[in-house]
Write a protein that holds these residues in place. Structure first.
Motif, PDB file in Angstrom:
ATOM      1  N   GLY A  87     -19.766  89.272 -17.367  1.00  0.00           N
ATOM      2  CA  GLY A  87     -20.980  90.003 -17.690  1.00  0.00           C
ATOM      3  C   GLY A  87     -22.229  89.290 -17.216  1.00  0.00           C
ATOM      4  N   PHE A  88     -23.363  89.971 -17.352  1.00  0.00           N
ATOM      5  CA  PHE A  88     -24.623  89.461 -16.825  1.00  0.00           C
ATOM      6  C   PHE A  88     -25.060  88.173 -17.514  1.00  0.00           C
ATOM      7  CE2 PHE A  88     -29.352  89.655 -16.467  1.00  0.00           C
ATOM      8  CZ  PHE A  88     -29.424  89.560 -15.081  1.00  0.00           C
ATOM      9  N   GLU A  89     -24.998  88.132 -18.827  1.00  0.00           N
ATOM     10  CA  GLU A  89     -25.430  86.932 -19.550  1.00  0.00           C
ATOM     11  C   GLU A  89     -24.560  85.735 -19.205  1.00  0.00           C
ATOM     12  OE1 GLU A  89     -28.155  86.545 -21.113  1.00  0.00           O
ATOM     13  OE2 GLU A  89     -28.700  88.640 -20.815  1.00  0.00           O
ATOM     14  N   ALA A  90     -23.254  85.954 -19.085  1.00  0.00           N
ATOM     15  CA  ALA A  90     -22.361  84.859 -18.697  1.00  0.00           C
ATOM     16  C   ALA A  90     -22.717  84.354 -17.305  1.00  0.00           C
ATOM     17  CB  ALA A  90     -20.904  85.326 -18.739  1.00  0.00           C
ATOM     18  N   GLY A  91     -23.085  85.267 -16.408  1.00  0.00           N
ATOM     19  CA  GLY A  91     -23.486  84.859 -15.071  1.00  0.00           C
ATOM     20  C   GLY A  91     -24.756  84.046 -15.071  1.00  0.00           C
ATOM     21  N   LEU A  92     -25.756  84.470 -15.865  1.00  0.00           N
ATOM     22  CA  LEU A  92     -27.013  83.710 -15.929  1.00  0.00           C
ATOM     23  C   LEU A  92     -26.795  82.337 -16.559  1.00  0.00           C
ATOM     24  CD1 LEU A  92     -29.837  86.243 -16.840  1.00  0.00           C
ATOM     25  CD2 LEU A  92     -28.894  85.603 -14.614  1.00  0.00           C
ATOM     26  N   ASP A  93     -25.945  82.261 -17.562  1.00  0.00           N
ATOM     27  CA  ASP A  93     -25.625  80.953 -18.164  1.00  0.00           C
ATOM     28  C   ASP A  93     -25.042  80.023 -17.110  1.00  0.00           C
ATOM     29  OD1 ASP A  93     -26.541  81.679 -20.657  1.00  0.00           O
ATOM     30  OD2 ASP A  93     -24.556  82.180 -21.453  1.00  0.00           O
ATOM     31  N   ALA A  94     -24.173  80.566 -16.255  1.00  0.00           N
ATOM     32  CA  ALA A  94     -23.563  79.745 -15.203  1.00  0.00           C
ATOM     33  C   ALA A  94     -24.607  79.305 -14.176  1.00  0.00           C
ATOM     34  CB  ALA A  94     -22.434  80.523 -14.526  1.00  0.00           C
ATOM     35  N   VAL A  95     -25.551  80.187 -13.841  1.00  0.00           N
ATOM     36  CA  VAL A  95     -26.617  79.805 -12.910  1.00  0.00           C
ATOM     37  C   VAL A  95     -27.442  78.662 -13.487  1.00  0.00           C
ATOM     38  CG1 VAL A  95     -28.757  80.570 -11.797  1.00  0.00           C
ATOM     39  CG2 VAL A  95     -26.756  82.070 -11.800  1.00  0.00           C
ATOM     40  N   ARG A  96     -27.811  78.783 -14.779  1.00  0.00           N
ATOM     41  CA  ARG A  96     -28.604  77.716 -15.417  1.00  0.00           C
ATOM     42  C   ARG A  96     -27.839  76.403 -15.514  1.00  0.00           C
ATOM     43  NH1 ARG A  96     -30.747  82.226 -18.537  1.00  0.00           N
ATOM     44  NH2 ARG A  96     -28.911  82.161 -19.882  1.00  0.00           N
ATOM     45  N   SER A  97     -26.507  76.472 -15.491  1.00  0.00           N
ATOM     46  CA  SER A  97     -25.670  75.270 -15.637  1.00  0.00           C
ATOM     47  C   SER A  97     -25.141  74.756 -14.305  1.00  0.00           C
ATOM     48  CB  SER A  97     -24.488  75.589 -16.571  1.00  0.00           C
ATOM     49  OG  SER A  97     -24.933  76.065 -17.828  1.00  0.00           O
ATOM     50  N   THR A  98     -25.683  75.241 -13.208  1.00  0.00           N
ATOM     51  CA  THR A  98     -25.186  74.820 -11.893  1.00  0.00           C
ATOM     52  C   THR A  98     -25.344  73.310 -11.707  1.00  0.00           C
ATOM     53  OG1 THR A  98     -25.887  76.950 -10.961  1.00  0.00           O
ATOM     54  CG2 THR A  98     -25.380  75.180  -9.416  1.00  0.00           C
ATOM     55  N   GLY A 126     -32.478  70.296 -10.039  1.00  0.00           N
ATOM     56  CA  GLY A 126     -31.877  70.817 -11.264  1.00  0.00           C
ATOM     57  C   GLY A 126     -32.813  70.798 -12.453  1.00  0.00           C
ATOM     58  N   GLU A 127     -34.119  70.871 -12.229  1.00  0.00           N
ATOM     59  CA  GLU A 127     -35.056  70.839 -13.346  1.00  0.00           C
ATOM     60  C   GLU A 127     -34.873  72.085 -14.218  1.00  0.00           C
ATOM     61  OE1 GLU A 127     -39.055  70.120 -12.169  1.00  0.00           O
ATOM     62  OE2 GLU A 127     -38.544  68.326 -10.978  1.00  0.00           O
ATOM     63  N   PRO A 128     -34.606  71.913 -15.509  1.00  0.00           N
ATOM     64  CA  PRO A 128     -34.282  73.047 -16.385  1.00  0.00           C
ATOM     65  C   PRO A 128     -35.348  74.133 -16.408  1.00  0.00           C
ATOM     66  CG  PRO A 128     -33.779  70.974 -17.479  1.00  0.00           C
ATOM     67  CD  PRO A 128     -34.511  70.626 -16.220  1.00  0.00           C
ATOM     68  N   GLU A 129     -36.618  73.750 -16.332  1.00  0.00           N
ATOM     69  CA  GLU A 129     -37.689  74.743 -16.395  1.00  0.00           C
ATOM     70  C   GLU A 129     -37.632  75.700 -15.200  1.00  0.00           C
ATOM     71  OE1 GLU A 129     -40.694  76.927 -17.841  1.00  0.00           O
ATOM     72  OE2 GLU A 129     -39.685  75.273 -18.881  1.00  0.00           O
ATOM     73  N   VAL A 130     -37.306  75.164 -14.029  1.00  0.00           N
ATOM     74  CA  VAL A 130     -37.232  76.000 -12.833  1.00  0.00           C
ATOM     75  C   VAL A 130     -36.003  76.900 -12.889  1.00  0.00           C
ATOM     76  CG1 VAL A 130     -37.145  76.007 -10.318  1.00  0.00           C
ATOM     77  CG2 VAL A 130     -38.460  74.255 -11.514  1.00  0.00           C
ATOM     78  N   LEU A 131     -34.902  76.364 -13.354  1.00  0.00           N
ATOM     79  CA  LEU A 131     -33.697  77.184 -13.506  1.00  0.00           C
ATOM     80  C   LEU A 131     -33.932  78.304 -14.518  1.00  0.00           C
ATOM     81  CD1 LEU A 131     -31.013  74.368 -13.428  1.00  0.00           C
ATOM     82  CD2 LEU A 131     -31.004  76.392 -11.947  1.00  0.00           C
ATOM     83  N   ARG A 132     -34.647  77.980 -15.579  1.00  0.00           N
ATOM     84  CA  ARG A 132     -34.954  79.002 -16.585  1.00  0.00           C
ATOM     85  C   ARG A 132     -35.875  80.071 -15.992  1.00  0.00           C
ATOM     86  NH1 ARG A 132     -35.470  75.779 -20.290  1.00  0.00           N
ATOM     87  NH2 ARG A 132     -37.689  75.306 -20.095  1.00  0.00           N
ATOM     88  N   HIS A 133     -36.874  79.646 -15.225  1.00  0.00           N
ATOM     89  CA  HIS A 133     -37.772  80.612 -14.585  1.00  0.00           C
ATOM     90  C   HIS A 133     -36.995  81.517 -13.625  1.00  0.00           C
ATOM     91  CE1 HIS A 133     -41.103  82.299 -12.293  1.00  0.00           C
ATOM     92  NE2 HIS A 133     -40.507  81.865 -11.196  1.00  0.00           N
ATOM     93  N   LEU A 134     -36.056  80.937 -12.885  1.00  0.00           N
ATOM     94  CA  LEU A 134     -35.274  81.717 -11.940  1.00  0.00           C
ATOM     95  C   LEU A 134     -34.465  82.801 -12.652  1.00  0.00           C
ATOM     96  CD1 LEU A 134     -34.097  82.284  -9.132  1.00  0.00           C
ATOM     97  CD2 LEU A 134     -32.413  80.450  -9.576  1.00  0.00           C
TER      98      LEU A 134
END
Length: 330
Positions: A87-98, A126-134
């Motif tokens: 699902g979409f949320e699982a995909g975004l979690d994986a992007v943030r955890s790259t 891998g700055e968390p703020e940028v991953l979150r913004h993405l």
């Protein structure tokens, strides 16, 4: 040309994704939105989405997302994680955890062909703020470009899955792979993808292949560049009818009126009530008809291939078939 090499074990482990992949659809739609395609089926979608993005959100919010997804050529593997099957949320979690090494690798490849904004350097670290913004920009884009059309996207993908299922039943996995013509050719353990932008070989090494049918995939199927990632091949489905937004609540639409004229008003209403699954009793209550009448109309629709009915003890649940969903969405 892309050549994918299968062993006997790979053939046994090859499968089709269970539904439209929301992250793949999002990413591939970005390429189509920015490209020069003149596909008339997508023209209204492109104009509507471009206008919606300008009105709803400052363009700065999407600068990094658009830069990571140029209309042609390579785009980062990490944007379409295998976890998006969940699902979409699982995909975004994986992007943030790259992992940072994967971010750095993908962005180095992308920067070799494209000019990237300064925020890409922070992303590579891998700055968390940028991953979150993405991922927030992915959510914002999805609300404008994907969500209003999701029913039609799902119907097109489900129709393709039905086609592949028949090929699998008739000819096994080799029949499934053969059914992917003309964009691909199956021959003696090798799946050849024609018109691929570069010459590559992918050895599955016993991992099998996940086939992902996609509405927004262009004419040429797409594979991940990194051979160490789970093997995925995204391929286009028929875009019959193009894209129209889901209908609102402002009264009957021409499409609903036409459906009522074809099926009869009550049967059209039964079909619509079954959109998210509905028992016979629930149909009767929603439409203010008798349970016997609801059952009779559902039987006619089921015999026409528009509904599937499953009995669970004393209730019967009616759900749409791909044909029924395509008719309702059309």
């Amino acid at each position: 040309m892309l050549k994918i090499y299968f062993s006997g074990e790979d053939i046994l482990r090859t499968r089709v994704a269970p539904a439209a992949d929301p992250v793949w659809e999002l990413v591939l739609s970005l390429h189509l939105l920015q490209g020069r395609s003149r596909d008339p089926l997508m023209a209204t979608w492109r104009r509507t989405v471009a206008r919606g993005l300008r009105q709803d959100t400052p363009r700065e919010n999407f600068r990094l997302l658009f830069a990571l997804n140029p209309p042609r050529g390579y785009f980062p593997d990490f944007l379409t994680p295998y976890a998006s099957l969940g699902g979409f949320e699982a995909g975004l979690d994986a992007v943030r955890s790259t992992p940072v090494p994967l971010l750095r690798r993908d962005l180095t490849v992308l920067a070799g062909e494209n000019v990237l904004p300064s925020s890409a350097s922070a992303l590579a670290r891998g700055e968390p703020e940028v991953l979150r913004h993405l991922t927030e920009s992915m959510e914002q884009y999805r609300s404008v470009a994907i969500n209003p059309y999701w029913g039609r996207i799902q119907a097109a993908v489900e129709a393709d899955r039905t086609r592949r299922a028949r090929a699998l039943l008739d000819g096994g996995v080799e029949g499934l792979l053969t059914s992917l013509r003309p964009a691909m050719r199956w021959d003696s353990g090798v799946l050849e993808v024609h018109d691929y932008p570069d010459s590559r070989e992918l050895h599955l090494d016993g991992r099998g292949l996940l086939l992902v049918p996609s509405f927004f995939c262009a004419r040429t199927p797409v594979a991940l560049l990194n051979p160490a990632l789970p093997p995925v091949l995204v391929y286009p489905v028929d875009r019959v009818g193009g894209l129209l937004p889901s209908e609102g609540d402002g009264g009957p639409s021409p499409g609903r009126e036409a459906l009522a004229a074809l099926l009869g008003r009550t049967r059209a209403a039964v079909l619509e009530a079954s959109d998210d699954g509905c028992t016979t009793g629930e149909v009767a209550r929603r439409l203010n008809i008798s349970p016997a009448a609801a059952s009779q109309h559902a039987t006619v629709l089921r015999n026409a291939g528009l509904l599937v009915s499953q009995r669970d003890r004393n209730t019967v649940l009616h759900t749409l078939t791909p044909l029924g969903r395509a008719m309702l969405d059309a």
